[in-house]
Design an enzyme around this catalytic site. Structure first.
Site, mmCIF file in Angstrom:
data_model
loop_
_atom_site.group_PDB
_atom_site.id
_atom_site.type_symbol
_atom_site.label_atom_id
_atom_site.label_comp_id
_atom_site.label_asym_id
_atom_site.label_seq_id
_atom_site.Cartn_x
_atom_site.Cartn_y
_atom_site.Cartn_z
ATOM 1 N N ASP A 30 -4.164 39.858 -17.489
ATOM 2 C CA ASP A 30 -3.058 40.080 -18.426
ATOM 3 C C ASP A 30 -3.105 41.490 -19.021
ATOM 4 O O ASP A 30 -4.181 42.068 -19.175
ATOM 5 C CB ASP A 30 -3.124 39.018 -19.535
ATOM 6 C CG ASP A 30 -1.820 38.928 -20.316
ATOM 7 O OD1 ASP A 30 -0.766 39.326 -19.771
ATOM 8 O OD2 ASP A 30 -1.851 38.462 -21.467
ATOM 9 N N HIS A 34 2.129 46.795 -13.277
ATOM 10 C CA HIS A 34 1.793 45.813 -12.238
ATOM 11 C C HIS A 34 1.186 46.518 -11.024
ATOM 12 O O HIS A 34 0.227 46.035 -10.430
ATOM 13 C CB HIS A 34 3.030 45.018 -11.826
ATOM 14 C CG HIS A 34 3.603 44.171 -12.933
ATOM 15 N ND1 HIS A 34 2.819 43.382 -13.746
ATOM 16 C CD2 HIS A 34 4.875 43.997 -13.368
ATOM 17 C CE1 HIS A 34 3.595 42.758 -14.626
ATOM 18 N NE2 HIS A 34 4.839 43.121 -14.423
ATOM 19 N N LEU A 77 -16.869 36.471 0.231
ATOM 20 C CA LEU A 77 -16.174 35.991 -0.965
ATOM 21 C C LEU A 77 -14.896 35.221 -0.606
ATOM 22 O O LEU A 77 -14.137 35.636 0.272
ATOM 23 C CB LEU A 77 -15.789 37.206 -1.829
ATOM 24 C CG LEU A 77 -15.026 36.909 -3.113
ATOM 25 C CD1 LEU A 77 -15.986 36.446 -4.214
ATOM 26 C CD2 LEU A 77 -14.266 38.147 -3.592
HETATM 27 C C1 IPE Z 1 -0.549 34.642 -17.823
HETATM 28 O O1 IPE Z 1 -0.077 35.778 -18.479
HETATM 29 C C2 IPE Z 1 -0.115 34.651 -16.392
HETATM 30 C C3 IPE Z 1 -0.688 35.695 -15.541
HETATM 31 C C4 IPE Z 1 -1.590 36.573 -15.895
HETATM 32 C C5 IPE Z 1 -0.212 35.703 -14.202
HETATM 33 P P1 IPE Z 1 1.262 35.750 -19.341
HETATM 34 O O2 IPE Z 1 1.455 37.120 -19.868
HETATM 35 O O3 IPE Z 1 2.370 35.179 -18.556
HETATM 36 O O4 IPE Z 1 0.881 34.733 -20.506
HETATM 37 P P2 IPE Z 1 1.557 34.509 -21.935
HETATM 38 O O5 IPE Z 1 3.024 34.382 -21.703
HETATM 39 O O6 IPE Z 1 1.242 35.708 -22.771
HETATM 40 O O7 IPE Z 1 0.921 33.276 -22.483
HETATM 41 C C1 IPE Z 2 0.108 40.132 -16.441
HETATM 42 O O1 IPE Z 2 0.550 41.203 -17.211
HETATM 43 C C2 IPE Z 2 0.760 40.096 -15.089
HETATM 44 C C3 IPE Z 2 1.712 38.994 -14.901
HETATM 45 C C4 IPE Z 2 1.947 38.028 -15.744
HETATM 46 C C5 IPE Z 2 2.459 39.013 -13.669
HETATM 47 P P1 IPE Z 2 1.829 41.067 -18.142
HETATM 48 O O2 IPE Z 2 3.024 41.465 -17.369
HETATM 49 O O3 IPE Z 2 1.895 39.730 -18.760
HETATM 50 O O4 IPE Z 2 1.501 42.176 -19.233
HETATM 51 P P2 IPE Z 2 1.783 42.080 -20.803
HETATM 52 O O5 IPE Z 2 1.134 40.832 -21.300
HETATM 53 O O6 IPE Z 2 3.256 42.066 -20.972
HETATM 54 O O7 IPE Z 2 1.143 43.316 -21.353
HETATM 55 MG MG MG Z 3 1.126 38.962 -20.469
#
Ligand code: IPE
Ligand code: IPE
Ligand code: MG
Length: 246
Positions: free
Chosen positions: A14, A31, A125
């Site tokens: 995240d 990303h 792995l």
């Molecule tokens: C969780 O992250 C999903 C992934 C890392 C793929 P999110 O950014 O979607 O989670 P929330 O919405 O903050 O809980």
């Molecule tokens: C996690 O990073 C990746 C996915 C959920 C695909 P985020 O896109 O949720 O990044 P933040 O949380 O907005 O910083």
């Molecule tokens: Mg996120």
């Protein structure tokens, strides 16, 4: 001293969006940068003799994001599946995708199958990428399957065990995660491996996923090595069983 390496590490990757924002870029750039962290962490995990790495790439709730972001994530996913195969081969990594694939495009589903087949013979792995995965989805599909078996008469409702439920879940052939890492500062599970993480050690870090490099992964492994896993026992039972096993 023997350092305990977790067999199975699960990661909620995240913080990509916030990383991009901090760098004055569009979310998508975060990303893309995140893919580089995936590469680094996969190689580090393999070096550290972790056996299974399960990474949350796209949740069943992430479809609710703006359409443009979802589209760009799908493109990136497609690209990564094609581009990373060579590297996975070189590192002897076996790729698996977990989650409900039926919602992805036919092209993407075909690329998933190809990447899995191409790496199926690797013995190092096991890398599991969770795509359109949700812990509740996983349990729901397990319940459906068991309900079907009850209807067929092969399973008695009263006789359903935890093991039978586990057997219907994703990656039932592999052990549960020992270490559950979440980057990006939030301290929540966000519907990742709910059943399977019942006894995982949780590790939260403020480091945003694109900044999560080898040293951060090592720090998580070091933190894990200091934890005493009791699984409901008292501390002395755990120490004495280690000594006898020793
Ligand atoms: C969780 O992250 C999903 C992934 C890392 C793929 P999110 O950014 O979607 O989670 P929330 O919405 O903050 O809980
Ligand atoms: C996690 O990073 C990746 C996915 C959920 C695909 P985020 O896109 O949720 O990044 P933040 O949380 O907005 O910083
Ligand atoms: Mg996120």
């Amino acid at each position: 001293m023997v350092v305990t390496v977790p067999q199975h590490v699960a990661i909620v990757m995240d913080g990509n969006g916030r990383w991009a924002q901090q760098h004055g870029k569009k979310r998508h750039a975060g990303h893309k940068e995140g893919v580089k962290s995936v590469r680094r962490v996969v190689e580090r995990a393999a070096q550290a003799k972790v056996k299974i790495l399960t990474m949350f790439a796209f949740s069943s709730e992430n479809w609710r994001r703006p359409r443009e972001e979802v589209g760009l994530l799908m493109d990136l996913f497609m690209l990564a599946l094609k581009q990373e195969i060579k590297r996975l081969q070189r590192n002897n990594v076996r790729l698996r995708i977990i989650g409900d694939r039926s919602r992805f495009s036919q092209d993407l589903q075909a690329s998933m199958v190809k990447a899995e087949l191409d790496t199926a013979g690797n013995s190092g792995l096991i890398l599991q990428v969770a795509a359109n995965y949700g812990g509740r989805w996983d349990m729901t599909q397990a319940v459906r399957s068991l309900a079907q078996q009850v209807r067929d008469g092969s399973v008695e409702p009263d006789a359903i065990t935890e093991e039978q439920i586990s057997a219907e879940l994703s990656f039932s052939d592999l052990p549960d995660p020992d270490l559950f890492i979440r980057t990006g500062g939030e301290q929540r599970l966000s519907n990742f491996l709910l059943w399977q993480s019942a006894y995982a050690e949780l590790y939260f870090t403020d480091v945003l996923w694109p900044d999560f490099h080898e040293a951060e992964f090592d720090a998580a492994l070091a933190a894990f090595a200091t934890r005493q896993r009791r699984f409901g026992l008292v501390g002395e039972q755990v120490t004495s069983s280690k000594e006898t096993a020793g």
